[in-house]
Design an enzyme around this catalytic site. Sequence first.
Site, PDB file in Angstrom:
ATOM      1  N   LEU A 191       0.814  -1.225   0.000  1.00  0.00           N
ATOM      2  CA  LEU A 191       0.000   0.000   0.000  1.00  0.00           C
ATOM      3  C   LEU A 191       0.847   1.274   0.000  1.00  0.00           C
ATOM      4  O   LEU A 191       1.905   1.328   0.622  1.00  0.00           O
ATOM      5  CB  LEU A 191      -0.920  -0.008   1.229  1.00  0.00           C
ATOM      6  CG  LEU A 191      -1.826  -1.234   1.367  1.00  0.00           C
ATOM      7  CD1 LEU A 191      -2.674  -1.119   2.636  1.00  0.00           C
ATOM      8  CD2 LEU A 191      -2.726  -1.397   0.153  1.00  0.00           C
ATOM      9  N   GLY A 210      -1.615   6.487  -2.498  1.00  0.00           N
ATOM     10  CA  GLY A 210      -2.751   6.386  -3.433  1.00  0.00           C
ATOM     11  C   GLY A 210      -3.844   5.511  -2.840  1.00  0.00           C
ATOM     12  O   GLY A 210      -5.018   5.900  -2.779  1.00  0.00           O
ATOM     13  N   HIS A 211      -3.439   4.318  -2.366  1.00  0.00           N
ATOM     14  CA  HIS A 211      -4.409   3.426  -1.725  1.00  0.00           C
ATOM     15  C   HIS A 211      -5.020   4.098  -0.494  1.00  0.00           C
ATOM     16  O   HIS A 211      -6.216   4.023  -0.244  1.00  0.00           O
ATOM     17  CB  HIS A 211      -3.749   2.130  -1.243  1.00  0.00           C
ATOM     18  CG  HIS A 211      -3.141   1.294  -2.327  1.00  0.00           C
ATOM     19  ND1 HIS A 211      -1.780   1.095  -2.432  1.00  0.00           N
ATOM     20  CD2 HIS A 211      -3.705   0.607  -3.339  1.00  0.00           C
ATOM     21  CE1 HIS A 211      -1.530   0.312  -3.457  1.00  0.00           C
ATOM     22  NE2 HIS A 211      -2.674  -0.006  -4.035  1.00  0.00           N
ATOM     23  N   GLN A 235      -4.665 -11.652 -13.620  1.00  0.00           N
ATOM     24  CA  GLN A 235      -4.531 -10.395 -14.354  1.00  0.00           C
ATOM     25  C   GLN A 235      -3.096 -10.129 -14.815  1.00  0.00           C
ATOM     26  O   GLN A 235      -2.798  -9.074 -15.348  1.00  0.00           O
ATOM     27  CB  GLN A 235      -5.081  -9.217 -13.542  1.00  0.00           C
ATOM     28  CG  GLN A 235      -4.286  -8.829 -12.317  1.00  0.00           C
ATOM     29  CD  GLN A 235      -5.034  -7.790 -11.479  1.00  0.00           C
ATOM     30  OE1 GLN A 235      -5.994  -8.097 -10.777  1.00  0.00           O
ATOM     31  NE2 GLN A 235      -4.595  -6.542 -11.555  1.00  0.00           N
ATOM     32  N   GLY A 268      -8.636   4.077  -8.101  1.00  0.00           N
ATOM     33  CA  GLY A 268      -7.821   5.259  -8.408  1.00  0.00           C
ATOM     34  C   GLY A 268      -7.876   5.585  -9.892  1.00  0.00           C
ATOM     35  O   GLY A 268      -7.908   4.686 -10.743  1.00  0.00           O
ATOM     36  N   ASP A 274      -5.409   4.084 -12.726  1.00  0.00           N
ATOM     37  CA  ASP A 274      -5.846   2.983 -13.593  1.00  0.00           C
ATOM     38  C   ASP A 274      -7.184   3.386 -14.205  1.00  0.00           C
ATOM     39  O   ASP A 274      -8.225   2.777 -13.929  1.00  0.00           O
ATOM     40  CB  ASP A 274      -5.985   1.700 -12.772  1.00  0.00           C
ATOM     41  CG  ASP A 274      -4.654   1.270 -12.197  1.00  0.00           C
ATOM     42  OD1 ASP A 274      -3.739   1.003 -12.980  1.00  0.00           O
ATOM     43  OD2 ASP A 274      -4.517   1.229 -10.958  1.00  0.00           O
ATOM     44  N   MET A 280       2.035   7.665  -7.900  1.00  0.00           N
ATOM     45  CA  MET A 280       2.294   6.589  -6.941  1.00  0.00           C
ATOM     46  C   MET A 280       1.886   5.245  -7.537  1.00  0.00           C
ATOM     47  O   MET A 280       0.822   5.132  -8.159  1.00  0.00           O
ATOM     48  CB  MET A 280       1.500   6.827  -5.674  1.00  0.00           C
ATOM     49  CG  MET A 280       1.924   8.086  -4.983  1.00  0.00           C
ATOM     50  SD  MET A 280       2.539   7.697  -3.359  1.00  0.00           S
ATOM     51  CE  MET A 280       2.984   9.325  -2.799  1.00  0.00           C
ATOM     52  N   SER A 281       2.735   4.260  -7.337  1.00  0.00           N
ATOM     53  CA  SER A 281       2.458   2.906  -7.825  1.00  0.00           C
ATOM     54  C   SER A 281       3.305   1.934  -7.014  1.00  0.00           C
ATOM     55  O   SER A 281       4.451   2.254  -6.663  1.00  0.00           O
ATOM     56  CB  SER A 281       2.854   2.799  -9.301  1.00  0.00           C
ATOM     57  OG  SER A 281       2.967   1.442  -9.676  1.00  0.00           O
ATOM     58  N   ARG A 328       4.629  -0.519  -8.189  1.00  0.00           N
ATOM     59  CA  ARG A 328       5.730  -0.913  -9.074  1.00  0.00           C
ATOM     60  C   ARG A 328       6.887   0.085  -9.069  1.00  0.00           C
ATOM     61  O   ARG A 328       7.959  -0.225  -9.596  1.00  0.00           O
ATOM     62  CB  ARG A 328       5.223  -1.124 -10.499  1.00  0.00           C
ATOM     63  CG  ARG A 328       4.374  -2.376 -10.658  1.00  0.00           C
ATOM     64  CD  ARG A 328       4.061  -2.686 -12.109  1.00  0.00           C
ATOM     65  NE  ARG A 328       3.479  -4.000 -12.289  1.00  0.00           N
ATOM     66  CZ  ARG A 328       2.158  -4.224 -12.384  1.00  0.00           C
ATOM     67  NH1 ARG A 328       1.309  -3.230 -12.334  1.00  0.00           N
ATOM     68  NH2 ARG A 328       1.711  -5.453 -12.545  1.00  0.00           N
TER      69      ARG A 328
HETATM   70  O1  PAF Z   1      -5.821  -1.959  -9.063  1.00  0.00           O
HETATM   71  C1  PAF Z   1      -5.486  -3.021  -8.503  1.00  0.00           C
HETATM   72  O2  PAF Z   1      -4.666  -3.044  -7.572  1.00  0.00           O
HETATM   73  C2  PAF Z   1      -6.056  -4.342  -8.990  1.00  0.00           C
HETATM   74  O3  PAF Z   1      -6.183  -4.345 -10.366  1.00  0.00           O
HETATM   75  C3  PAF Z   1      -7.371  -4.741  -8.304  1.00  0.00           C
HETATM   76  C4  PAF Z   1      -8.476  -3.753  -8.620  1.00  0.00           C
HETATM   77  C5  PAF Z   1      -7.163  -4.808  -6.811  1.00  0.00           C
HETATM   78  C6  PAF Z   1      -7.809  -6.119  -8.791  1.00  0.00           C
HETATM   79  O4  PAF Z   1      -6.866  -7.092  -8.512  1.00  0.00           O
END
Ligand code: PAF
Length: 281
Positions: free
Chosen positions: A33, A36-37, A61, A147, A150, A184-185, A187
Amino acid sequence: MRVINSADRMSSLAESVRKKGKKIGFVPTMGYLHEGHLSLVRRARKDADIVAVSIYVNPTQFGPKEDFKRYPRDLKRDLSLCRRENVDFVFVPSSEQIYPEGFSTYVNVEGLSESLCGAKRPGHFKGVATIVNKLFCIVKPDIAYFGQKDAQQAMIIKRMVLDLDMNIKVKVLPIVREPDGLAMSSRNKYLSLDERKRALVLFRSLQKAGDMIKSGESNPRIIVNKMRDLIKKQRPTKIDYISLVDTKELKPVKKIKGEVLVAVAVYFGRTRLIDNIKLKV
Ligand code: PAF
């Protein structure tokens, strides 16, 4: 704060909370986290009676050559951040819970999933829509938070909720940036110091696009070329896309008018970063 590993347990807790007439605000995440989260969690805390966060790195995904295995994970830190934000439930399921043997039902949001990241990451949004659908079934939120970073994901989720009569309010909150502009990411952790510095060009190129549009440029090709020149100077490993799309169907625009999304996906080193801005003419 309760940490819940079982989907059945999460589902029955959500059920009993709803029966008491309480509103559940839900923030689905893949953990690691950042601010952003946390901005989503804080909004949920304001809007809802009960705040639920899920932490699950969803394998479906990620493409076969993508970073599922090395995706950053730090549950202990995530839980302490959630505790600090007064989260009520943290749902941390295992893959056995989410994808039991024989699992074979997927959600595919056509159209919106086909451009931008969808074109570059086949199957990605099918994995996202499927897991979010499942999480919605288990957590039963009244409001769910995503957010704007995405942007395509958020639009796909909104479409899914509408198409499947899910009766969930989807709120999309602004991108949170580092003081120097980097979005923010989770990654960002992969970036070396030098890559991180070079990656600042993404936001700079989006700002440049904004300036050009504000001063009357209406040809997306000219804007994309300018952005590409700027980005190339910072030696990216690969530019996945630089696109100007409409904000309803996410299709490339021929002339800039109304609302447009300027979106980029660029690799620095092995790290794929995305960023965007929404502009109104
Ligand atoms: O944005 C994300 O972190 C993911 O794509 C999500 C929405 C939690 C689904 O796995």
